[in-house]
Design an enzyme around this catalytic site. Sequence first.
Site, PDB file in Angstrom:
ATOM      1  N   LYS A  59       0.833  -1.212   0.000  1.00 33.17           N
ATOM      2  CA  LYS A  59       0.000   0.000   0.000  1.00 33.17           C
ATOM      3  C   LYS A  59       0.870   1.266   0.000  1.00 33.17           C
ATOM      4  O   LYS A  59       0.665   2.171  -0.787  1.00 33.17           O
ATOM      5  CB  LYS A  59      -0.915   0.047   1.247  1.00 33.17           C
ATOM      6  CG  LYS A  59      -1.811  -1.157   1.422  1.00 33.17           C
ATOM      7  CD  LYS A  59      -2.697  -1.012   2.639  1.00 33.17           C
ATOM      8  CE  LYS A  59      -1.975  -0.990   3.962  1.00 33.17           C
ATOM      9  NZ  LYS A  59      -1.270  -2.241   4.324  1.00 33.17           N
TER      10      LYS A  59
ATOM     11  N   ARG B 162      -9.769   1.210   8.283  1.00 30.98           N
ATOM     12  CA  ARG B 162      -9.286  -0.129   8.580  1.00 30.98           C
ATOM     13  C   ARG B 162     -10.276  -0.942   9.397  1.00 30.98           C
ATOM     14  O   ARG B 162      -9.984  -2.069   9.780  1.00 30.98           O
ATOM     15  CB  ARG B 162      -8.040   0.025   9.414  1.00 30.98           C
ATOM     16  CG  ARG B 162      -6.858  -0.714   8.910  1.00 30.98           C
ATOM     17  CD  ARG B 162      -5.734  -0.088   9.652  1.00 30.98           C
ATOM     18  NE  ARG B 162      -4.609  -0.885   9.780  1.00 30.98           N
ATOM     19  CZ  ARG B 162      -3.449  -0.570   9.192  1.00 30.98           C
ATOM     20  NH1 ARG B 162      -3.348   0.451   8.421  1.00 30.98           N
ATOM     21  NH2 ARG B 162      -2.423  -1.313   9.409  1.00 30.98           N
TER      22      ARG B 162
ATOM     23  N   ARG C 285      11.891  -5.444   4.990  1.00 30.06           N
ATOM     24  CA  ARG C 285      11.629  -4.028   4.653  1.00 30.06           C
ATOM     25  C   ARG C 285      12.597  -3.081   5.359  1.00 30.06           C
ATOM     26  O   ARG C 285      12.913  -3.245   6.521  1.00 30.06           O
ATOM     27  CB  ARG C 285      10.200  -3.657   5.047  1.00 30.06           C
ATOM     28  CG  ARG C 285       9.967  -2.146   4.966  1.00 30.06           C
ATOM     29  CD  ARG C 285       8.550  -1.763   5.025  1.00 30.06           C
ATOM     30  NE  ARG C 285       7.880  -2.242   6.210  1.00 30.06           N
ATOM     31  CZ  ARG C 285       6.562  -2.173   6.373  1.00 30.06           C
ATOM     32  NH1 ARG C 285       5.814  -1.670   5.417  1.00 30.06           N
ATOM     33  NH2 ARG C 285       6.011  -2.606   7.472  1.00 30.06           N
TER      34      ARG C 285
ATOM     35  N   ARG D 165      11.387  -1.000  10.911  1.00 33.04           N
ATOM     36  CA  ARG D 165      10.287  -0.646  11.805  1.00 33.04           C
ATOM     37  C   ARG D 165      10.206  -1.575  13.014  1.00 33.04           C
ATOM     38  O   ARG D 165      10.449  -2.768  12.893  1.00 33.04           O
ATOM     39  CB  ARG D 165       8.961  -0.706  11.031  1.00 33.04           C
ATOM     40  CG  ARG D 165       8.590   0.632  10.434  1.00 33.04           C
ATOM     41  CD  ARG D 165       7.441   0.578   9.503  1.00 33.04           C
ATOM     42  NE  ARG D 165       6.257  -0.128   9.962  1.00 33.04           N
ATOM     43  CZ  ARG D 165       5.119  -0.178   9.279  1.00 33.04           C
ATOM     44  NH1 ARG D 165       5.029   0.450   8.126  1.00 33.04           N
ATOM     45  NH2 ARG D 165       4.082  -0.834   9.734  1.00 33.04           N
TER      46      ARG D 165
ATOM     47  N   ARG E  22      -0.269  -8.796  13.587  1.00 30.40           N
ATOM     48  CA  ARG E  22      -0.825  -7.796  12.654  1.00 30.40           C
ATOM     49  C   ARG E  22      -1.665  -8.474  11.579  1.00 30.40           C
ATOM     50  O   ARG E  22      -2.701  -7.952  11.166  1.00 30.40           O
ATOM     51  CB  ARG E  22       0.307  -6.994  12.000  1.00 30.40           C
ATOM     52  CG  ARG E  22       0.873  -5.935  12.933  1.00 30.40           C
ATOM     53  CD  ARG E  22       2.228  -5.446  12.458  1.00 30.40           C
ATOM     54  NE  ARG E  22       2.197  -4.745  11.191  1.00 30.40           N
ATOM     55  CZ  ARG E  22       3.266  -4.580  10.404  1.00 30.40           C
ATOM     56  NH1 ARG E  22       4.438  -5.072  10.749  1.00 30.40           N
ATOM     57  NH2 ARG E  22       3.159  -3.923   9.271  1.00 30.40           N
TER      58      ARG E  22
HETATM   59  P1  AP5 Z   1       4.879  -1.615   1.861  1.00 28.16           P
HETATM   60  O1  AP5 Z   1       4.588  -0.770   0.669  1.00 28.16           O
HETATM   61  O2  AP5 Z   1       5.609  -0.955   3.007  1.00 28.16           O
HETATM   62  O3  AP5 Z   1       3.572  -2.339   2.377  1.00 28.16           O
HETATM   63  P2  AP5 Z   1       2.327  -1.759   3.167  1.00 28.16           P
HETATM   64  O4  AP5 Z   1       1.118  -2.414   2.628  1.00 28.16           O
HETATM   65  O5  AP5 Z   1       2.346  -0.247   3.178  1.00 28.16           O
HETATM   66  O6  AP5 Z   1       2.659  -2.364   4.595  1.00 28.16           O
HETATM   67  P3  AP5 Z   1       2.586  -1.740   6.046  1.00 28.16           P
HETATM   68  O7  AP5 Z   1       3.341  -2.725   6.912  1.00 28.16           O
HETATM   69  O8  AP5 Z   1       3.034  -0.333   6.082  1.00 28.16           O
HETATM   70  O9  AP5 Z   1       1.089  -1.852   6.333  1.00 28.16           O
HETATM   71  P4  AP5 Z   1       0.418  -1.872   7.681  1.00 28.16           P
HETATM   72  O10 AP5 Z   1      -0.955  -1.717   7.256  1.00 28.16           O
HETATM   73  O11 AP5 Z   1       0.703  -3.046   8.551  1.00 28.16           O
HETATM   74  O12 AP5 Z   1       1.145  -0.688   8.485  1.00 28.16           O
HETATM   75  P5  AP5 Z   1       0.700   0.801   8.812  1.00 28.16           P
HETATM   76  O13 AP5 Z   1       1.912   1.630   8.804  1.00 28.16           O
HETATM   77  O14 AP5 Z   1      -0.455   1.221   7.998  1.00 28.16           O
HETATM   78  O15 AP5 Z   1       5.737  -2.879   1.373  1.00 28.16           O
HETATM   79  C1  AP5 Z   1       6.300  -3.796   2.293  1.00 28.16           C
HETATM   80  C2  AP5 Z   1       7.670  -4.278   1.802  1.00 28.16           C
HETATM   81  O16 AP5 Z   1       7.495  -5.021   0.598  1.00 28.16           O
HETATM   82  C3  AP5 Z   1       8.676  -3.143   1.452  1.00 28.16           C
HETATM   83  O17 AP5 Z   1       9.960  -3.531   1.810  1.00 28.16           O
HETATM   84  C4  AP5 Z   1       8.560  -3.017  -0.068  1.00 28.16           C
HETATM   85  O18 AP5 Z   1       9.774  -2.548  -0.650  1.00 28.16           O
HETATM   86  C5  AP5 Z   1       8.246  -4.443  -0.478  1.00 28.16           C
HETATM   87  N1  AP5 Z   1       7.399  -4.534  -1.670  1.00 28.16           N
HETATM   88  C6  AP5 Z   1       6.348  -3.732  -2.019  1.00 28.16           C
HETATM   89  N2  AP5 Z   1       5.806  -4.131  -3.178  1.00 28.16           N
HETATM   90  C7  AP5 Z   1       6.523  -5.234  -3.568  1.00 28.16           C
HETATM   91  C8  AP5 Z   1       6.449  -6.109  -4.698  1.00 28.16           C
HETATM   92  N3  AP5 Z   1       5.536  -5.943  -5.652  1.00 28.16           N
HETATM   93  N4  AP5 Z   1       7.347  -7.126  -4.763  1.00 28.16           N
HETATM   94  C9  AP5 Z   1       8.306  -7.312  -3.805  1.00 28.16           C
HETATM   95  N5  AP5 Z   1       8.416  -6.505  -2.720  1.00 28.16           N
HETATM   96  C10 AP5 Z   1       7.545  -5.482  -2.614  1.00 28.16           C
HETATM   97  O19 AP5 Z   1       0.158   0.613  10.318  1.00 28.16           O
HETATM   98  C11 AP5 Z   1       1.046   0.322  11.380  1.00 28.16           C
HETATM   99  C12 AP5 Z   1       0.247   0.270  12.685  1.00 28.16           C
HETATM  100  O20 AP5 Z   1      -0.344   1.568  12.943  1.00 28.16           O
HETATM  101  C13 AP5 Z   1      -0.940  -0.712  12.690  1.00 28.16           C
HETATM  102  O21 AP5 Z   1      -0.542  -2.008  13.056  1.00 28.16           O
HETATM  103  C14 AP5 Z   1      -1.859  -0.051  13.742  1.00 28.16           C
HETATM  104  O22 AP5 Z   1      -1.436  -0.322  15.053  1.00 28.16           O
HETATM  105  C15 AP5 Z   1      -1.667   1.440  13.479  1.00 28.16           C
HETATM  106  N6  AP5 Z   1      -2.636   1.980  12.485  1.00 28.16           N
HETATM  107  C16 AP5 Z   1      -2.365   2.501  11.264  1.00 28.16           C
HETATM  108  N7  AP5 Z   1      -3.484   2.884  10.638  1.00 28.16           N
HETATM  109  C17 AP5 Z   1      -4.510   2.605  11.487  1.00 28.16           C
HETATM  110  C18 AP5 Z   1      -5.915   2.726  11.397  1.00 28.16           C
HETATM  111  N8  AP5 Z   1      -6.518   3.242  10.302  1.00 28.16           N
HETATM  112  N9  AP5 Z   1      -6.667   2.306  12.437  1.00 28.16           N
HETATM  113  C19 AP5 Z   1      -6.088   1.799  13.566  1.00 28.16           C
HETATM  114  N10 AP5 Z   1      -4.759   1.635  13.704  1.00 28.16           N
HETATM  115  C20 AP5 Z   1      -3.968   2.027  12.669  1.00 28.16           C
END
Ligand code: AP5
Length: 210
Positions: A9, A84, A123, A156, A167
């Site tokens: 994402k 979410r 990552r 991270r 997660r």
């Molecule tokens: P990446 O692009 O970083 O993936 P992502 O989907 O953004 O993953 P996140 O881990 O950031 O998602 P998340 O939803 O768990 O975390 P968030 O920060 O939102 O890609 C991942 C890796 O793969 C990278 O190394 C990239 O280079 C690689 N990659 C990408 N595409 C690829 C491909 N095609 N092929 C190979 N490799 C590839 O949330 C973190 C925490 O915050 C949550 O756990 C929660 O506690 C809180 N939080 C955030 N938003 C909310 C909400 N709305 N409500 C409640 N709590 C929330």
Amino acid sequence: MLGPPGGGKGTQAKILSERLGIPQISTGDILREAVREGTELGKIAKKYMDEGKLVPDDIIVGIIKERLSQPDAKNGFILDGFPRTVAQAEAFDDMLKGIGESLKAVIFIDVPKEELVRRLTGRRTCSGCGRMYHVEFSPPKEEGVCDHCGKPLYQRDDDKEETIVKRLETYEAQTLPLVDYYKKKGFLVEIEGVGSIEDINRKIREAIGV
Ligand code: AP5
């Protein structure tokens, strides 16, 4: 952008944001910044994030309301990681109604579980510009240093294997129901998230016509 942790994402939202000239609004990035700065929000959020749980809906909805009121969001925005839960999606529907706007699309990037764990454990993120790397799939030219801005890369806190498992469980229980929610409303665009970053980006742009 809707999808599992590590689904791409953030990677795809960043590319689209630069291409379209509209901000990427990531609730995860906002929360991590609050944790780094040690604010009240950061202290509350850290507890949930370290356990792989979601931060309470009222806090997240408040963050989004405030962020969407900023001038750079006037001409559109890409939401990354929000909504979410169904409660967040309903609150967001009300927000959009309130400002007379509507969603263009909900891009659901789907990736198999085993691939997600490999992506998350490898990552690395730039501490300067937020660009994403992967030690195996998209390494920087110089280890530990961002190609784009030269700042150090970091891992991270929640990318440890035991937190990743939690997660993924949280995602399945609380976020996956949004697939049906947005399918019924006719906004869902399903994208197979396996393949190169460029191919996936092309599929997204074709699907939404940008
Ligand atoms: P990446 O692009 O970083 O993936 P992502 O989907 O953004 O993953 P996140 O881990 O950031 O998602 P998340 O939803 O768990 O975390 P968030 O920060 O939102 O890609 C991942 C890796 O793969 C990278 O190394 C990239 O280079 C690689 N990659 C990408 N595409 C690829 C491909 N095609 N092929 C190979 N490799 C590839 O949330 C973190 C925490 O915050 C949550 O756990 C929660 O506690 C809180 N939080 C955030 N938003 C909310 C909400 N709305 N409500 C409640 N709590 C929330």
